[in-house]
Design a protein around this motif. Structure first.
Motif, PDB file in Angstrom:
ATOM      1  N   PHE A 196      30.231  21.307  58.027  1.00 34.80           N
ATOM      2  CA  PHE A 196      31.044  20.982  59.126  1.00 34.80           C
ATOM      3  C   PHE A 196      31.700  19.744  58.826  1.00 34.80           C
ATOM      4  O   PHE A 196      31.226  18.641  58.576  1.00 34.80           O
ATOM      5  CB  PHE A 196      30.535  21.117  60.205  1.00 34.80           C
ATOM      6  CG  PHE A 196      31.357  20.849  61.496  1.00 34.80           C
ATOM      7  CD1 PHE A 196      32.452  21.327  61.927  1.00 34.80           C
ATOM      8  CD2 PHE A 196      30.875  19.560  62.212  1.00 34.80           C
ATOM      9  CE1 PHE A 196      33.095  21.012  62.829  1.00 34.80           C
ATOM     10  CE2 PHE A 196      31.969  19.050  63.447  1.00 34.80           C
ATOM     11  CZ  PHE A 196      32.872  19.784  63.628  1.00 34.80           C
ATOM     12  N   GLN A 197      32.898  19.368  59.184  1.00 31.19           N
ATOM     13  CA  GLN A 197      33.864  18.093  58.882  1.00 31.19           C
ATOM     14  C   GLN A 197      34.575  17.891  60.303  1.00 31.19           C
ATOM     15  O   GLN A 197      35.119  18.984  60.761  1.00 31.19           O
ATOM     16  CB  GLN A 197      34.608  18.094  57.745  1.00 31.19           C
ATOM     17  CG  GLN A 197      33.738  18.198  56.549  1.00 31.19           C
ATOM     18  CD  GLN A 197      34.707  18.140  55.111  1.00 31.19           C
ATOM     19  OE1 GLN A 197      35.531  17.307  55.267  1.00 31.19           O
ATOM     20  NE2 GLN A 197      34.517  19.027  54.134  1.00 31.19           N
ATOM     21  N   TRP A 198      34.716  16.793  60.631  1.00 28.52           N
ATOM     22  CA  TRP A 198      35.208  16.309  61.708  1.00 28.52           C
ATOM     23  C   TRP A 198      36.194  15.031  61.671  1.00 28.52           C
ATOM     24  O   TRP A 198      35.772  13.973  61.061  1.00 28.52           O
ATOM     25  CB  TRP A 198      34.465  16.263  62.841  1.00 28.52           C
ATOM     26  CG  TRP A 198      34.845  15.834  64.488  1.00 28.52           C
ATOM     27  CD1 TRP A 198      36.090  16.550  64.792  1.00 28.52           C
ATOM     28  CD2 TRP A 198      34.126  15.274  65.477  1.00 28.52           C
ATOM     29  NE1 TRP A 198      36.222  16.050  66.265  1.00 28.52           N
ATOM     30  CE2 TRP A 198      35.057  15.418  66.486  1.00 28.52           C
ATOM     31  CE3 TRP A 198      33.096  14.544  65.663  1.00 28.52           C
ATOM     32  CZ2 TRP A 198      35.033  14.727  67.777  1.00 28.52           C
ATOM     33  CZ3 TRP A 198      32.813  14.166  66.714  1.00 28.52           C
ATOM     34  CH2 TRP A 198      33.734  14.167  67.909  1.00 28.52           C
ATOM     35  N   VAL A 199      37.665  15.207  61.749  1.00 27.25           N
ATOM     36  CA  VAL A 199      38.240  14.067  61.251  1.00 27.25           C
ATOM     37  C   VAL A 199      39.303  13.701  62.704  1.00 27.25           C
ATOM     38  O   VAL A 199      39.931  14.513  63.213  1.00 27.25           O
ATOM     39  CB  VAL A 199      39.367  14.271  60.344  1.00 27.25           C
ATOM     40  CG1 VAL A 199      40.291  12.814  60.012  1.00 27.25           C
ATOM     41  CG2 VAL A 199      38.648  14.785  58.944  1.00 27.25           C
ATOM     42  N   ARG A 200      38.881  12.353  63.251  1.00 25.26           N
ATOM     43  CA  ARG A 200      39.731  11.881  64.150  1.00 25.26           C
ATOM     44  C   ARG A 200      40.798  11.061  63.957  1.00 25.26           C
ATOM     45  O   ARG A 200      40.356  10.096  63.022  1.00 25.26           O
ATOM     46  CB  ARG A 200      38.689  11.146  65.238  1.00 25.26           C
ATOM     47  CG  ARG A 200      38.081  12.484  65.950  1.00 25.26           C
ATOM     48  CD  ARG A 200      36.641  11.786  66.871  1.00 25.26           C
ATOM     49  NE  ARG A 200      35.687  11.058  65.937  1.00 25.26           N
ATOM     50  CZ  ARG A 200      34.950  10.153  66.358  1.00 25.26           C
ATOM     51  NH1 ARG A 200      34.833   9.631  67.654  1.00 25.26           N
ATOM     52  NH2 ARG A 200      33.848   9.543  65.541  1.00 25.26           N
ATOM     53  N   THR A 201      41.950  10.683  64.700  1.00 26.38           N
ATOM     54  CA  THR A 201      42.985   9.738  64.484  1.00 26.38           C
ATOM     55  C   THR A 201      43.316  10.111  62.793  1.00 26.38           C
ATOM     56  O   THR A 201      43.264   9.025  62.199  1.00 26.38           O
ATOM     57  CB  THR A 201      42.521   8.416  64.499  1.00 26.38           C
ATOM     58  OG1 THR A 201      41.636   8.264  65.876  1.00 26.38           O
ATOM     59  CG2 THR A 201      43.768   7.474  64.995  1.00 26.38           C
ATOM     60  N   PRO A 202      43.547  11.181  62.444  1.00 24.70           N
ATOM     61  CA  PRO A 202      43.981  11.456  60.972  1.00 24.70           C
ATOM     62  C   PRO A 202      45.213  10.613  60.596  1.00 24.70           C
ATOM     63  O   PRO A 202      46.263  10.543  61.384  1.00 24.70           O
ATOM     64  CB  PRO A 202      44.236  12.903  61.035  1.00 24.70           C
ATOM     65  CG  PRO A 202      44.617  13.341  62.342  1.00 24.70           C
ATOM     66  CD  PRO A 202      43.650  12.455  63.336  1.00 24.70           C
ATOM     67  N   GLY A 203      45.060   9.778  59.588  1.00 28.08           N
ATOM     68  CA  GLY A 203      46.087   8.998  59.310  1.00 28.08           C
ATOM     69  C   GLY A 203      46.572   7.891  59.929  1.00 28.08           C
ATOM     70  O   GLY A 203      47.517   7.356  59.791  1.00 28.08           O
ATOM     71  N   GLY A 204      45.573   7.476  60.921  1.00 25.10           N
ATOM     72  CA  GLY A 204      45.947   6.462  61.734  1.00 25.10           C
ATOM     73  C   GLY A 204      46.832   6.782  62.931  1.00 25.10           C
ATOM     74  O   GLY A 204      47.244   5.908  63.447  1.00 25.10           O
ATOM     75  N   THR A 223      33.511  12.377  60.013  1.00 25.27           N
ATOM     76  CA  THR A 223      32.146  12.872  60.214  1.00 25.27           C
ATOM     77  C   THR A 223      32.177  14.153  59.319  1.00 25.27           C
ATOM     78  O   THR A 223      32.744  14.961  59.318  1.00 25.27           O
ATOM     79  CB  THR A 223      31.819  13.212  61.555  1.00 25.27           C
ATOM     80  OG1 THR A 223      32.076  12.148  62.496  1.00 25.27           O
ATOM     81  CG2 THR A 223      30.408  13.583  61.479  1.00 25.27           C
ATOM     82  N   GLU A 224      30.534  14.093  58.549  1.00 31.36           N
ATOM     83  CA  GLU A 224      30.769  15.280  57.922  1.00 31.36           C
ATOM     84  C   GLU A 224      29.223  15.633  57.663  1.00 31.36           C
ATOM     85  O   GLU A 224      28.182  14.801  57.805  1.00 31.36           O
ATOM     86  CB  GLU A 224      30.701  15.363  56.197  1.00 31.36           C
ATOM     87  CG  GLU A 224      30.795  16.489  55.692  1.00 31.36           C
ATOM     88  CD  GLU A 224      31.051  16.601  54.132  1.00 31.36           C
ATOM     89  OE1 GLU A 224      31.013  17.484  53.445  1.00 31.36           O
ATOM     90  OE2 GLU A 224      31.733  15.384  53.843  1.00 31.36           O
ATOM     91  N   LEU A 225      28.664  16.884  57.808  1.00 33.92           N
ATOM     92  CA  LEU A 225      27.326  17.308  58.192  1.00 33.92           C
ATOM     93  C   LEU A 225      27.276  18.796  57.159  1.00 33.92           C
ATOM     94  O   LEU A 225      27.956  19.674  57.372  1.00 33.92           O
ATOM     95  CB  LEU A 225      27.058  17.558  59.653  1.00 33.92           C
ATOM     96  CG  LEU A 225      25.614  18.433  60.071  1.00 33.92           C
ATOM     97  CD1 LEU A 225      24.549  17.426  59.714  1.00 33.92           C
ATOM     98  CD2 LEU A 225      25.591  19.064  61.362  1.00 33.92           C
ATOM     99  N   TYR A 226      25.971  18.688  56.532  1.00 27.18           N
ATOM    100  CA  TYR A 226      25.645  19.719  55.608  1.00 27.18           C
ATOM    101  C   TYR A 226      24.195  20.256  55.740  1.00 27.18           C
ATOM    102  O   TYR A 226      23.323  19.268  56.092  1.00 27.18           O
ATOM    103  CB  TYR A 226      26.198  19.770  54.193  1.00 27.18           C
ATOM    104  CG  TYR A 226      25.410  19.012  53.359  1.00 27.18           C
ATOM    105  CD1 TYR A 226      24.303  19.099  52.803  1.00 27.18           C
ATOM    106  CD2 TYR A 226      25.832  17.576  53.170  1.00 27.18           C
ATOM    107  CE1 TYR A 226      23.631  18.320  52.165  1.00 27.18           C
ATOM    108  CE2 TYR A 226      25.153  16.671  52.373  1.00 27.18           C
ATOM    109  CZ  TYR A 226      24.200  17.107  51.864  1.00 27.18           C
ATOM    110  OH  TYR A 226      23.346  15.975  51.058  1.00 27.18           O
TER     111      TYR A 226
END
Length: 470
Positions: free
Chosen positions: A444-452, A426-429
């Motif tokens: 703002f950036q949000w990374v879930r389950t990075p790299g699986g 997710t990214e918001l600017y």
């Protein structure tokens, strides 16, 4: 008799003054005629003297002064005129982008909160050169410089949360520019009767060192990291860029050639077909065989929704020198779609989908969706808000290989993890336009389950971007 004599005397008395007046007028006319003849002769001499550009001691003084003045004017105007002629049609664009980012410790490779800043400068020059008949030639060159690699995240499918980061391999103290792009393009008009300006079909041939994403996978709402989304998964098709299938050099450029046919016979319904052939792997940085190992073909068309503009692009690619996660170089292939559509005067929607059809890759499908909202509704028409969501699916091959792929130097498989599912982004600017040249963008950036990795903590990245452009 007496009356006749008196009349004759009276007539003689009146005639004498009249004759005297006529003689005076005649004399004045002769003087004026002589003066006019002299002036005409003088004017003829001036014209003859001015007709000869060379200075002569026989020239009248006024002619000598005029010639001397013209010589001085030509001395000043000559270089200026030549410079104006040389710069006719030249287009220069430039920008400097600075980014400050902070990532939480749960998401960094070092395991601690990390703050980094970087800057990147770009200078583009386009000039007409080398035309042949009705075919127009132009040369484009792009210089890039910068410092700072950005925050270092733990293992993710997306290659970077800051695509503006740029630094030469020689180290952070080296900020010299590189020649990022240098290519020649020949524009050839087709199917016209008298004037080339009337042509509705064109053929373009582009050869040189190129950023392939300038010509393929374009998107009006998500393809400029200096002004829109910064996460690499949203800037380009993740399979090509973050996944590495494009095979460009460290900085994203590679030598190649592009042939494009463009049809604009229907206003608003323009369409085009493009074929590109590039060197990849070691050929991209000129350290290996320079052969066409990366091929990409694209079909594109302009679209309309309630008379509002949009575009649709579909493409397929093949890379014979793709570097896979197991360290083996093999052929990778895939296809993708990029679409952007303005649905309201102030709202543009976009999406990309990519699918890998061959190769040993960490993720084999990618979907990104988002929107850009212009600031007209709140009285800031030059501002905009961007929101993007992404999903990168772990490949079946990597699901089974992941526990040992990232083993430590001693081959300890416990160092790896069991990958699965999708990495979600997710990214918001908000882009705030200060004036015609300066923009500020909180991000703002949000990374879930990075790299699986389902056990990995969510990554949060906060940033502020500033751009100066001309």
């Amino acid at each position: 008799m007496r009356r006749t004599l008196i009349a004759a005397l009276l007539a003689a008395g009146f005639a004498t003054p009249a004759l005297a007046a006529d003689d005076a007028v005649l004399a004045e006319l002769k003087r004026l005629a002589a003066r006019i003849e002299a002036l005409e002769q003088q004017n003829k001499s001036l014209q003859q003297a001015l007709a000869n550009e060379r200075l002569s001691e026989k020239d009248p003084e006024i002619v000598s002064r005029i010639k001397h003045l013209e010589t001085q004017v030509d001395a000043v105007k000559g270089p200026a005129t030549k410079l104006a002629e040389a710069l006719d049609g030249v287009k220069v664009e430039g920008s400097i982008t600075t980014v400050a980012q902070r990532a939480t410790g749960t998401g960094t490779a070092a395991g601690v909160d990390q703050s980094r800043t970087n800057y990147r400068g770009d200078l583009n020059v386009t000039m007409p050169v080398g035309s042949m008949g009705d075919n127009e030639g132009s040369f484009f060159t792009h210089l890039r410089f910068g410092q700072g690699t950005g925050v270092g995240l733990r293992s993710t499918y997306t290659s970077t949360p800051n695509t503006t980061a740029f630094e030469k391999t020689s180290g952070p103290d080296d900020s010299f520019a590189i020649l990022a792009q240098a290519w020649y393009q020949l524009k050839m008009p087709l199917n016209y009767s008298s004037r080339k300006e009337d042509a509705r079909d064109h053929l373009y041939l582009t050869v040189g060192k190129i950023d392939p994403f300038v010509f393929f996978d374009q998107n009006a709402a998500a393809d400029d990291e200096s002004a829109k989304f910064m996460n690499n998964a949203f800037v380009h098709n993740p399979l090509l860029d973050s996944g590495g299938d494009i095979g460009a050099d460290r900085y994203g450029f590679q030598p190649g050639a592009i042939l494009k046919y463009e049809n604009s016979s229907q206003k608003g319904g323009e369409w085009a077909l493009s074929l590109g052939a590039f060197s990849s792997g070691t050929g991209a940085n000129f350290s290996g065989a320079n052969r066409s190992s990366f091929l990409i073909a694209q079909a594109e068309m302009n679209t309309r929704f309630n008379f509002l503009p949009g575009s649709l692009r579909a493409y397929t690619w093949s890379n014979n020198r793709a570097q896979n996660y197991d360290g083996v170089q093999r052929k990778n292939a895939g296809w993708g779609v990029s679409v952007d559509q303005k649905v309201l005067e102030s709202l543009t929607l976009f999406g990309r989908y990519g699918r890998n059809t061959s190769g040993v890759v960490r993720f084999d499908r990618a979907l990104t969706l988002g929107a850009e909202i212009e600031g007209t509704p709140w009285g800031r028409s030059a501002d905009s808000i961007g929101l993007a969501l992404g999903s990168l699916r772990t490949s079946e091959r990597f699901r089974s290989d992941s526990p040992t792929v990232d083993a430590d130097a001693d081959g300890n498989p416990d160092f790896g993890f069991q990958a699965g599912g999708h990495e979600k982004l997710t990214e918001l600017y908000y882009r705030f336009k200060l004036n015609n040249a300066i923009e500020l963008s909180p991000n703002f950036q949000w990374v879930r389950t990075p790299g699986g990795d389902g056990t990995a903590s969510t990554i949060k990245v906060f940033g502020l971007r500033a751009k100066l452009g001309f």
